[in-house]
Every structure is written in C-alpha cells, then in structure tokens.
Write an enzyme that holds these catalytic residues in place. Structure first.
Site, short mmCIF file in Angstrom:
data_model
loop_
_atom_site.label_atom_id
_atom_site.label_comp_id
_atom_site.label_asym_id
_atom_site.label_seq_id
_atom_site.Cartn_x
_atom_site.Cartn_y
_atom_site.Cartn_z
N HIS A 70 0.82 -1.21 0.00
CA HIS A 70 0.00 0.00 0.00
C HIS A 70 0.85 1.26 0.00
CE1 HIS A 70 0.81 0.69 4.31
NE2 HIS A 70 0.70 -0.62 4.43
N ASP A 71 0.37 2.26 -0.72
CA ASP A 71 0.96 3.61 -0.76
C ASP A 71 2.35 3.64 -1.41
OD1 ASP A 71 -1.20 4.98 0.81
OD2 ASP A 71 -0.52 3.57 2.34
N GLY B 172 4.91 -1.28 2.68
CA GLY B 172 4.14 -0.07 2.40
C GLY B 172 5.00 1.18 2.29
#
Length: 264
Positions: free
Chosen positions: A121-122, A139
């Site tokens: 994520h991100d 992440g």
C-alpha cells in the site's frame, strides 16, 4: 469490441476499454477501470478503486486492488493506479493505499512483475521496472525508473530506491539505495554502481568515468562519510547523475542510507 468470457463476473459500474479481453473466471469489481487492449488471461481478480492502463497483460491468480495489509484500514475508498503496457504474471498482488499514506498506490508504465511479486500500500513505483519472482515491497516505498529487484528480495516499508538501481536476489533492503546503485547481500549493502544498466541507458565511457570517480570519493575516500559528502557537493555540476545522487541523499528522511560494508 471487448471480449468477455461467459464465466467471468463483471460488476455493474466497471469500465472496460475497447479491445480488452477478459478470460475465464475473472472477477472485476464495480469501481474498476480497465484501459484499452488489456488482456486478463484467466482467474484474475481486480477489485477496489483500481485503474489499469492500456495494453496490460495480467496472468492467472493475480489480485489487484485488494485492501491494504494495514491494521488501520477501515474500508476507505483509496486507490490503485497501474500504468500502460505492464506485464503482471501469476499470483502478483498490488494493494490500494491508505488514508494516512495519501490514499494512492501508483505503478508506472511498462513494468514487468514476475510471479508472486508484491506492491504494498501507498508505494510509488516508476516506469520500466522489473520485479523478479517474489520480490516484495513493504508499504510506502518509493521505487525509481528502470529498477531491477531480484527474486525473493524484500524492501522495508518507507524505503526509497533510486532510479536505475539493481538489487540482487534474496536481499533484505533496509536502507535507501542511491540512484544507479548496485546492492547485494542478505542484508543489502552497496557494492558499487550498476554499470551494466548505465551502459544500457546510453552512458558514455566519459560519463561512466566521471560518475565512478565521484562514487569513489564519496564512499571510499578519506575521513568520515559526512565529511566526504560535504566535500563532493561541488561535483553536482559535472554530470546529471551526480546531481541526482546528491539530491537523493539530501531528500532522505525516514530510512538510513544503504552504504558499502566498509564505509565509515
């Protein structure tokens, strides 16, 4: 016209680009946008608020746009964006972002993601990257253009990897890797410059010699690293690659710099 196998499940609201092929047993969620001329071979799952660029080829059991593997996630409509002409092989996973991380995971154009690789994520991933089998990003990682990550290697969350870096196989990357760097080892250390990659990107012999001399002064010259870093600042004007490396080091905040094993 798009070609959709009758066993596929396309939710109302999904946008399917012209010429896209969706094979047997694929699942496409209601907030997904597929660009033109994509090919989902079979058993592909694309969910979440996900946009896939034109010309991507996605192999069986890839799962794109799933929830972030973050305990703070509460189902917010965060996003995943994948660029054009990416090859995404079997079992690849890419997650949407988190609110605290900016709400977006982005992957650039022309990436090649081998089986079971993972984009957390991100993350922000550049163009022309190659992730070998089971290469993994935690992440919030930032990965530059034309980066190669070897098989079974893992990059710690919040780590930055500069452009044109090569990371060997079975590496644990815990620090930021300078642009054009070559990193290797169980816990990755900087072993030099990615000379082969630089030649492929049309670096001349003169440019290679200039950047090599800078690298030696910065990482293997006399004194401690902070002193050497200060002394090489005037070299930024000698080559754009040197300026890029120095700017990258200056921009570090959350992770230590990946250094050669013998650096003071």
């Amino acid at each position: 016209m798009s070609m959709i196998d009758p066993t596929a499940r396309i939710a109302d609201g999904a946008v399917i680009g012209a010429g896209t092929e969706i094979g047997p047993y694929c699942i496409v969620g209601p907030n997904v946008v597929l660009g033109e001329n994509c090919k989902l071979i079979a058993h592909v799952t694309i969910s979440g608020h996900t946009r896939i660029g034109a010309g991507c080829i996605i192999s069986p059991f890839a799962a794109l746009g799933g929830p972030p593997q973050d305990l703070s996630y509460r189902g917010e409509p965060t996003r995943l964006e994948v660029g054009e002409a990416c090859t995404i092989r079997e079992g690849v996973t890419m997650n949407v972002g988190t609110v605290k991380g900016g709400g977006l995971t982005r992957v650039g154009d022309r990436g090649f993601f081998m089986n079971n690789s993972h984009v957390g994520h991100d993350c922000m991933v550049g163009n022309g990257v190659i992730f070998a089998t089971s290469a993994t990003l935690g992440g919030h990682c930032e990965i530059g253009d034309f980066v190669y990550i070897g098989g079974l290697s893992a990059v710690h969350q919040f780590t930055r990897v500069g452009s044109q870096v090569m990371i060997g196989g079975v590496c644990g990357v815990r620090g930021d890797i300078i642009p054009f760097g070559l990193a290797n080892g169980q816990y990755a250390v900087l072993e030099g410059l990615n000379i082969i990659g630089m030649r492929r990107r049309q670096f001349t012999k003169a440019r290679l010699a200039t950047v090599r001399a800078f690298y030696q002064k910065l990482f293997h010259g006399p004194g401690i690293f902070a002193e050497r870093l200060a002394s090489v600042q005037p070299l930024a004007g000698e080559d754009p690659a040197i300026a890029e490396i120095l700017a990258f080091i200056e921009g570090g905040k959350l992770r230590p710099l990946c250094l050669p094993a013998d650096t003071n």
